[in-house]
Design a protein around this motif. Structure first.
Motif, PDB file in Angstrom:
ATOM      1  N   ALA A 214      50.464  51.477  35.505  1.00 56.75           N
ATOM      2  CA  ALA A 214      51.395  52.244  34.661  1.00 56.75           C
ATOM      3  C   ALA A 214      50.639  53.059  33.625  1.00 56.75           C
ATOM      4  O   ALA A 214      50.986  54.213  33.330  1.00 56.75           O
ATOM      5  CB  ALA A 214      52.386  51.300  33.983  1.00 56.75           C
ATOM      6  N   ASP A 215      49.568  52.481  33.074  1.00 58.27           N
ATOM      7  CA  ASP A 215      48.785  53.187  32.071  1.00 58.27           C
ATOM      8  C   ASP A 215      48.053  54.380  32.695  1.00 58.27           C
ATOM      9  O   ASP A 215      47.939  55.450  32.071  1.00 58.27           O
ATOM     10  CB  ASP A 215      47.786  52.225  31.438  1.00 58.27           C
ATOM     11  N   ARG A 216      47.580  54.193  33.924  1.00 58.61           N
ATOM     12  CA  ARG A 216      46.882  55.289  34.600  1.00 58.61           C
ATOM     13  C   ARG A 216      47.819  56.440  34.931  1.00 58.61           C
ATOM     14  O   ARG A 216      47.400  57.595  34.989  1.00 58.61           O
ATOM     15  CB  ARG A 216      46.217  54.768  35.872  1.00 58.61           C
ATOM     16  N   LEU A 217      49.088  56.141  35.170  1.00 57.10           N
ATOM     17  CA  LEU A 217      50.061  57.169  35.504  1.00 57.10           C
ATOM     18  C   LEU A 217      50.624  57.875  34.269  1.00 57.10           C
ATOM     19  O   LEU A 217      51.291  58.897  34.395  1.00 57.10           O
ATOM     20  CB  LEU A 217      51.218  56.562  36.315  1.00 57.10           C
ATOM     21  N   ASP A 218      50.337  57.317  33.099  1.00 55.99           N
ATOM     22  CA  ASP A 218      50.870  57.897  31.862  1.00 55.99           C
ATOM     23  C   ASP A 218      50.091  59.162  31.496  1.00 55.99           C
ATOM     24  O   ASP A 218      48.859  59.129  31.374  1.00 55.99           O
ATOM     25  CB  ASP A 218      50.776  56.862  30.734  1.00 55.99           C
ATOM     26  N   ILE A 219      50.796  60.256  31.297  1.00 56.96           N
ATOM     27  CA  ILE A 219      50.141  61.541  30.976  1.00 56.96           C
ATOM     28  C   ILE A 219      50.564  62.045  29.598  1.00 56.96           C
ATOM     29  O   ILE A 219      50.385  63.234  29.288  1.00 56.96           O
ATOM     30  CB  ILE A 219      50.475  62.611  32.044  1.00 56.96           C
ATOM     31  N   SER A 220      51.098  61.168  28.776  1.00 59.16           N
ATOM     32  CA  SER A 220      51.574  61.604  27.463  1.00 59.16           C
ATOM     33  C   SER A 220      50.434  62.151  26.598  1.00 59.16           C
ATOM     34  O   SER A 220      50.606  63.135  25.868  1.00 59.16           O
ATOM     35  CB  SER A 220      52.280  60.451  26.744  1.00 59.16           C
ATOM     36  N   GLU A 221      49.250  61.537  26.678  1.00 54.91           N
ATOM     37  CA  GLU A 221      48.119  62.016  25.875  1.00 54.91           C
ATOM     38  C   GLU A 221      47.699  63.420  26.309  1.00 54.91           C
ATOM     39  O   GLU A 221      47.391  64.284  25.466  1.00 54.91           O
ATOM     40  CB  GLU A 221      46.939  61.054  26.004  1.00 54.91           C
ATOM     41  N   GLU A 222      47.680  63.657  27.612  1.00 57.77           N
ATOM     42  CA  GLU A 222      47.314  64.984  28.113  1.00 57.77           C
ATOM     43  C   GLU A 222      48.314  66.040  27.652  1.00 57.77           C
ATOM     44  O   GLU A 222      47.927  67.163  27.293  1.00 57.77           O
ATOM     45  CB  GLU A 222      47.236  64.970  29.643  1.00 57.77           C
ATOM     46  N   LEU A 223      49.595  65.681  27.622  1.00 62.49           N
ATOM     47  CA  LEU A 223      50.611  66.640  27.185  1.00 62.49           C
ATOM     48  C   LEU A 223      50.470  66.951  25.700  1.00 62.49           C
ATOM     49  O   LEU A 223      50.653  68.106  25.282  1.00 62.49           O
ATOM     50  CB  LEU A 223      52.012  66.079  27.482  1.00 62.49           C
TER      51      LEU A 223
END
Length: 293
Positions: A214-223
Motif C-alpha cells: 500500500a505504501d509503494r502504491l501511494d503517490i501523494s508525495e509525488e503529487l
C-alpha cells in the motif's frame, strides 16, 4: 518576465558627417556566443563591443554587424601613400615593358592595391568612432531586447496554458488516487484467501507485506512535489530577473521525474493515462524553454 533568445535589433548613431549603423541578431545557445563583423575602420573595437553586448544579453548566439557611412564633411580616416604609389607605377611599367605588353599604367590599375591607402592615426577620430559604435550598438540592443521581451510574453502565455493542463491532470490523479492503494490491497487479500495456504502461515507477515505494498502504491508525495514545481515554474515566469531559462529547465526535469514515478507506481489505468498526458505537456514545455534566455 522572460525573454526569448531569438530576435533582431537595429540602431544608428551619427555626428559630423559620420554615421554608424548596427544590426544585432540572436539565436538559441546554451551560453553566450559572440560573433563580430564590421567595416575596416571599426574592426578594432570588437572587445569593447563584446563587453557591451555581454552586459545586456546573458545567453544566446549573438551576431553584431557594424557599417560606417560618411559624407564629404566627415574627417578623413585614410590617406594615399603617394611615394608608394609612384614606386608601384614604375615597377608595373617596367614589368609591362619586360613582358612586351601594350598600354601604360593607369589609376585604375593602382586602385587594385589597397595597401596604398594608409590609415590616419588620429586619437580624436578613434574616440569618436568608438563612441558612435557604442551608441549604435546600444540602440540596436535596446531594439533587440524589446523584440525578445515581446516574444517572451507569447512564450509565457503558451507555457501558462500548458501548466494549467498539467495542474488539471494532477487534480484528477489526486481525486482518483484516493482509495486506489487500499482497493489494490483488498484485491490482493482476496486472492490470498482463495489460495490453499497451510494453516500455520504467518498472518502478521502477510499483513506487513500488504502494508508495504500500500505504501509503494501511494503517490501523494509525488503529487505534492509536482504541485510545488508547478508553482515555482509560474513564479519564475513572472520573475523580474529576466534570465530564467536554466531554472525552468531544472524544474521541468524534476516535473518529468515525478510524473514518471506517478505512472510507474500506480495500478490504475486511468491514472497511467493522466501520467502520459502530463509527460506530453512537460515535453512541449521543454521545447519552449529551449527558446528562453
Amino acid at each position: 518576465m522572460i525573454y526569448s533568445m531569438t530576435g533582431y535589433g537595429r540602431g544608428e548613431a551619427s555626428t559630423n558627417g559620420m554615421r554608424v549603423s548596427a544590426e544585432v541578431r540572436t539565436l538559441n545557445s546554451r551560453f553566450f556566443d559572440f560573433s563580430f563583423r564590421a567595416s575596416r575602420t571599426l574592426q578594432n573595437y570588437e572587445n569593447e563591443l563584446r563587453e557591451l553586448c555581454r552586459g545586456r544579453i546573458q545567453r544566446g548566439k549573438l551576431a553584431l554587424s557594424l557599417v560606417e557611412l560618411r559624407t564629404s564633411d566627415a574627417p578623413p580616416t585614410a590617406r594615399l601613400d603617394t611615394a608608394a604609389a609612384q614606386r608601384l607605377a614604375r615597377e608595373l611599367s617596367q614589368l609591362a615593358k619586360d613582358l612586351g605588353l601594350d598600354g601604360g599604367v593607369t589609376l585604375e590599375h593602382l586602385l587594385h592595391f589597397p595597401e596604398l591607402l594608409v590609415q590616419v592615426e588620429d586619437p580624436t577620430l578613434s574616440e569618436l568612432l568608438l563612441r558612435l559604435a557604442r551608441e549604435a550598438t546600444d540602440a540596436a540592443l535596446t531594439d533587440l531586447c524589446r523584440m525578445r521581451r515581446e516574444e517572451g510574453n507569447v512564450l509565457a502565455a503558451d507555457m501558462s496554458a500548458r501548466l494549467d493542463i498539467i495542474e488539471s491532470a494532477v487534480a484528477d490523479v489526486s481525486r482518483i488516487q484516493g482509495d486506489v492503494p487500499m482497493r489494490a490491497v483488498e484485491k490482493l487479500r482476496e486472492r490470498v484467501k482463495r489460495l490453499s495456504l497451510p494453516q500455520a502461515y504467518d498472518e502478521y507477515r502477510l499483513e506487513m507485506e500488504l502494508a508495504i505494498l500500500a505504501d509503494r502504491l501511494d503517490i501523494s508525495e509525488e503529487l505534492v512535489r509536482l504541485r510545488g514545481h508547478i508553482e515555482a515554474f509560474r513564479k519564475t515566469l513572472q520573475s523580474p530577473e529576466g534570465v530564467a531559462g536554466k531554472r525552468l529547465e531544472f524544474l521541468l526535469q524534476e516535473m518529468h521525474r515525478e510524473a514518471n514515478t506517478v505512472g510507474s507506481k500506480t495500478s490504475s489505468l486511468e491514472i497511467s493515462h493522466l501520467g502520459v498526458r502530463m509527460r506530453e505537456e512537460i515535453e512541449r514545455l521543454r521545447e519552449q524553454v529551449q527558446n528562453i534566455e
